[in-house]
Write a protein that holds these residues in place. Structure first.
Motif, PDB file in Angstrom:
ATOM      1  N   THR A   1       0.834  -1.212   0.000  1.00  0.00           N
ATOM      2  CA  THR A   1       0.000   0.000   0.000  1.00  0.00           C
ATOM      3  C   THR A   1       0.864   1.257   0.000  1.00  0.00           C
ATOM      4  O   THR A   1       0.611   2.197  -0.758  1.00  0.00           O
ATOM      5  CB  THR A   1      -0.922   0.014   1.235  1.00  0.00           C
ATOM      6  OG1 THR A   1      -1.745  -1.150   1.220  1.00  0.00           O
ATOM      7  CG2 THR A   1      -1.801   1.248   1.248  1.00  0.00           C
ATOM      8  N   LEU A   2       1.884   1.249   0.835  1.00  0.00           N
ATOM      9  CA  LEU A   2       2.771   2.410   0.947  1.00  0.00           C
ATOM     10  C   LEU A   2       3.459   2.712  -0.379  1.00  0.00           C
ATOM     11  O   LEU A   2       3.499   3.866  -0.830  1.00  0.00           O
ATOM     12  CB  LEU A   2       3.805   2.144   2.037  1.00  0.00           C
ATOM     13  CG  LEU A   2       4.859   3.235   2.268  1.00  0.00           C
ATOM     14  CD1 LEU A   2       4.210   4.494   2.793  1.00  0.00           C
ATOM     15  CD2 LEU A   2       5.932   2.744   3.233  1.00  0.00           C
ATOM     16  N   THR A   3       4.004   1.691  -1.015  1.00  0.00           N
ATOM     17  CA  THR A   3       4.734   1.876  -2.273  1.00  0.00           C
ATOM     18  C   THR A   3       3.822   2.441  -3.348  1.00  0.00           C
ATOM     19  O   THR A   3       4.187   3.386  -4.066  1.00  0.00           O
ATOM     20  CB  THR A   3       5.337   0.543  -2.749  1.00  0.00           C
ATOM     21  OG1 THR A   3       6.186   0.024  -1.728  1.00  0.00           O
ATOM     22  CG2 THR A   3       6.139   0.734  -4.027  1.00  0.00           C
ATOM     23  N   VAL A   4       2.620   1.871  -3.465  1.00  0.00           N
ATOM     24  CA  VAL A   4       1.662   2.341  -4.471  1.00  0.00           C
ATOM     25  C   VAL A   4       1.253   3.781  -4.187  1.00  0.00           C
ATOM     26  O   VAL A   4       1.216   4.622  -5.097  1.00  0.00           O
ATOM     27  CB  VAL A   4       0.412   1.427  -4.507  1.00  0.00           C
ATOM     28  CG1 VAL A   4      -0.673   2.041  -5.371  1.00  0.00           C
ATOM     29  CG2 VAL A   4       0.781   0.048  -5.021  1.00  0.00           C
ATOM     30  N   THR A   5       0.973   4.086  -2.919  1.00  0.00           N
ATOM     31  CA  THR A   5       0.532   5.430  -2.551  1.00  0.00           C
ATOM     32  C   THR A   5       1.612   6.472  -2.809  1.00  0.00           C
ATOM     33  O   THR A   5       1.360   7.514  -3.416  1.00  0.00           O
ATOM     34  CB  THR A   5       0.119   5.477  -1.064  1.00  0.00           C
ATOM     35  OG1 THR A   5      -0.895   4.497  -0.823  1.00  0.00           O
ATOM     36  CG2 THR A   5      -0.422   6.851  -0.699  1.00  0.00           C
ATOM     37  N   VAL A   6       2.843   6.184  -2.370  1.00  0.00           N
ATOM     38  CA  VAL A   6       3.948   7.131  -2.565  1.00  0.00           C
ATOM     39  C   VAL A   6       4.218   7.348  -4.048  1.00  0.00           C
ATOM     40  O   VAL A   6       4.434   8.480  -4.497  1.00  0.00           O
ATOM     41  CB  VAL A   6       5.229   6.627  -1.850  1.00  0.00           C
ATOM     42  CG1 VAL A   6       6.439   7.473  -2.246  1.00  0.00           C
ATOM     43  CG2 VAL A   6       5.042   6.666  -0.340  1.00  0.00           C
ATOM     44  N   ARG A   7       4.185   6.270  -4.810  1.00  0.00           N
ATOM     45  CA  ARG A   7       4.443   6.402  -6.250  1.00  0.00           C
ATOM     46  C   ARG A   7       3.361   7.233  -6.938  1.00  0.00           C
ATOM     47  O   ARG A   7       3.660   8.099  -7.757  1.00  0.00           O
ATOM     48  CB  ARG A   7       4.518   5.002  -6.889  1.00  0.00           C
ATOM     49  CG  ARG A   7       4.888   5.013  -8.367  1.00  0.00           C
ATOM     50  CD  ARG A   7       6.253   5.620  -8.573  1.00  0.00           C
ATOM     51  NE  ARG A   7       6.583   5.758  -9.978  1.00  0.00           N
ATOM     52  CZ  ARG A   7       7.353   6.722 -10.466  1.00  0.00           C
ATOM     53  NH1 ARG A   7       7.871   7.626  -9.661  1.00  0.00           N
ATOM     54  NH2 ARG A   7       7.622   6.795 -11.749  1.00  0.00           N
ATOM     55  N   GLN A   8       2.103   6.979  -6.598  1.00  0.00           N
ATOM     56  CA  GLN A   8       1.015   7.736  -7.213  1.00  0.00           C
ATOM     57  C   GLN A   8       1.054   9.200  -6.790  1.00  0.00           C
ATOM     58  O   GLN A   8       0.721  10.085  -7.576  1.00  0.00           O
ATOM     59  CB  GLN A   8      -0.334   7.116  -6.849  1.00  0.00           C
ATOM     60  CG  GLN A   8      -0.579   5.774  -7.543  1.00  0.00           C
ATOM     61  CD  GLN A   8      -1.914   5.161  -7.181  1.00  0.00           C
ATOM     62  OE1 GLN A   8      -2.519   5.507  -6.172  1.00  0.00           O
ATOM     63  NE2 GLN A   8      -2.392   4.241  -8.011  1.00  0.00           N
ATOM     64  N   MET A   9       1.485   9.444  -5.570  1.00  0.00           N
ATOM     65  CA  MET A   9       1.652  10.835  -5.131  1.00  0.00           C
ATOM     66  C   MET A   9       2.746  11.526  -5.928  1.00  0.00           C
ATOM     67  O   MET A   9       2.626  12.698  -6.308  1.00  0.00           O
ATOM     68  CB  MET A   9       1.977  10.871  -3.639  1.00  0.00           C
ATOM     69  CG  MET A   9       0.804  10.503  -2.737  1.00  0.00           C
ATOM     70  SD  MET A   9       1.289  10.273  -1.009  1.00  0.00           S
ATOM     71  CE  MET A   9       1.748  11.937  -0.561  1.00  0.00           C
ATOM     72  N   ALA A  10       3.836  10.800  -6.191  1.00  0.00           N
ATOM     73  CA  ALA A  10       4.949  11.372  -6.968  1.00  0.00           C
ATOM     74  C   ALA A  10       4.516  11.694  -8.388  1.00  0.00           C
ATOM     75  O   ALA A  10       5.000  12.655  -8.997  1.00  0.00           O
ATOM     76  CB  ALA A  10       6.125  10.399  -6.989  1.00  0.00           C
ATOM     77  N   LEU A  11       3.589  10.899  -8.916  1.00  0.00           N
ATOM     78  CA  LEU A  11       3.100  11.116 -10.279  1.00  0.00           C
ATOM     79  C   LEU A  11       1.960  12.120 -10.332  1.00  0.00           C
ATOM     80  O   LEU A  11       1.424  12.413 -11.401  1.00  0.00           O
ATOM     81  CB  LEU A  11       2.635   9.782 -10.895  1.00  0.00           C
ATOM     82  CG  LEU A  11       3.718   8.726 -11.105  1.00  0.00           C
ATOM     83  CD1 LEU A  11       3.093   7.415 -11.564  1.00  0.00           C
ATOM     84  CD2 LEU A  11       4.745   9.207 -12.134  1.00  0.00           C
ATOM     85  N   GLY A  12       1.550  12.626  -9.159  1.00  0.00           N
ATOM     86  CA  GLY A  12       0.477  13.601  -9.121  1.00  0.00           C
ATOM     87  C   GLY A  12      -0.918  13.005  -9.234  1.00  0.00           C
ATOM     88  O   GLY A  12      -1.892  13.719  -9.479  1.00  0.00           O
TER      89      GLY A  12
END
Length: 455
Positions: free
Chosen positions: A340-351
């Motif tokens: 969950t953390l990895t997906v969330t952080v990555r999607q946040m980085a992509l806006g």
């Protein structure tokens, strides 16, 4: 040429051949390949590396240095003379030149100042302007070299001017003509492939407005926003304007590619509690010190989880099976949370995720975790029952599995979103916090339920 297993003599011989071919205007390998061979030689024999650098023509070394890591650029003033570096800087695009000067200044500020003093006033002014920007804004990544044209300029004469600039190597990677008005204010761009459709006798003002694109960014815009603009609109280059809307430079796709790669690397390292800049250091003490900091933080959180276990020491002594099974609950929670953390952080980085739509993200991750929690609760419950012939033990670990996976999904989404809200990089602190939560919740729920139900 594969330099993996080459000896020092073979590397030196091949690099000397490249230098000779370059001087004779014979085709040479790509600067990236030359840079890799130089880096290899630097590792094997520093004196030979310095000798080759001194023998390389300035133009060739300028192209090669652009492909070399920052830490190699930082030490270049120890390898070749400041006069030669100044000559190299004058051969580079302004963005590459400013980066080289910036890197040299990190360890040798006096050398950087001396090099700048040897440049002509125009080059010096451009480099100082670029290096005056903060690292995370568009201006620090732009280059001043571009092909601009006034609206009333004749297309044929402008193309002739572009040809002359190309012949003297003043410009490269030219994709557009940047149109400006009489006050140098940015109007828009037109691709060269579009420009060839118009008669040379026409002026740029005759070009239909729908053919002119006006994508641009301000020089003080956050570079992450610029990256997003490039990816959203599939741009090859982007005009950079100042607060008065005057054209001051451009950012090209190769710069954006490097930035994206750096951001991805930083994010991966941060999730592991590793500093990407420190990892490029050659001093193992610096690397070890940085890693030790995060390991120390992790030790503290591990002790916290152990304290929770200590609360239920009598429960564990009464039923050894708990000691066998409790790592499973913590491990499953940790892995689910990391997903969950990895997906969330990555999607946040992509806006793709922001604080405003956090509720939707949290709901989604909790629902996924609930489904997985129920699935694996049944699986581990059956396994525990068969393994230890205790039906209630299966119930305890099943309930604990659901509780921990739910908390993993919830906190795996919430932690990075909250950290970003408080202007903390979510990739840095999230992993340590999440690990603590899943361990504590996992052990507490499993041992607590065991105390209530089994004893």
């Amino acid at each position: 040429m594969n330099d993996t297993n080459l000896s020092i003599e073979e590397l030196v011989s091949h690099l000397l051949e490249i230098i000779s071919a370059y001087k004779d205007e014979i085709e040479t390998p790509h600067p990236f390949d030359i840079a890799k061979e130089l880096e290899k030689l630097r590792e094997l024999d520093e004196e030979e590396y310095k000798s080759i650098c001194k023998k390389m023509p300035s133009e060739l070394l300028a192209e090669t240095l652009c492909e070399m890591p920052n830490y190699v650029q930082e030490e270049i003033s120890e390898v070749i003379s400041e006069k030669k570096i100044a000559n190299i800087v004058s051969k580079m695009d302004s963005d590459d030149a400013s980066m080289l000067i910036y890197n040299i200044a990190q360890d040798h500020e006096d050398a950087a100042e001396t090099i700048l003093s040897k440049l002509d006033d125009e080059d010096k002014e451009v480099i100082e302007k670029l290096n005056s920007y903060e690292e995370n804004v568009a201006g620090s990544h732009m280059q001043s070299e571009l092909f601009s044209a006034k609206l009333d300029e004749n297309i044929g004469l402008a193309l002739k001017r572009l040809k002359q600039l190309k012949e003297i190597d003043e410009l490269d990677n030219i994709f557009h003509a940047y149109l400006i008005d009489k006050d140098d204010k940015f109007i828009g761009t037109i691709g060269l492939e579009e420009l060839i459709l118009f008669e040379h006798s026409q002026s740029f003002d005759d070009i239909p407005k729908e053919k002119i694109k006006n994508y641009s960014c301000k020089d003080n815009d956050d570079i992450s926003d610029v990256v997003e603009t490039f990816t959203n609109y599939n741009l090859s280059a982007l005009a950079v304007i100042d607060e008065n809307e005057k054209l001051v430079g451009r950012i090209t796709h190769d710069d954006i590619h490097d930035i994206i790669q750096e951001q991805n690397t930083k994010q991966i390292y941060s999730l592991a509690g590793v500093n990407d800049e420190a990892e490029h250091e050659e001093d193992i003490v610096i690397i070890g010190k940085n890693r030790a900091f995060w390991l120390g933080i992790n030790l503290i959180t591990a002790i916290l989880a152990s304290l929770v276990i200590g609360i239920f020491d009598s429960t564990i002594q009464s039923l050894v099976a708990l000691a066998v099974l409790m790592p499973i609950v913590a491990s499953m929670g940790g892995n689910a949370g990391t997903q969950t953390l990895t997906v969330t952080v990555r999607q946040m980085a992509l806006g793709e995720i922001s604080y405003t739509d956090a509720k939707k993200t949290i709901k989604k991750e909790v629902l996924i975790s609930l489904v997985n929690g129920l699935l694996f609760a049944v699986v581990i419950g059956i396994i525990a029952f068969i393994w230890f012939s205790m039906p209630l033990l299966g119930v305890v670990i099943a309930l604990s599995m659901v509780i921990n996976l739910l908390s993993a999904g919830f906190f795996g989404a919430v932690i990075p979103i909250v950290l970003e809200k408080f202007d903390v990089d979510p990739a840095i602190g999230s992993t340590v916090i999440l690990t603590t939560v899943t361990d504590v919740v996992g052990f507490f729920s499993f041992l607590g339920l065991a105390t209530i139900i089994l004893l």
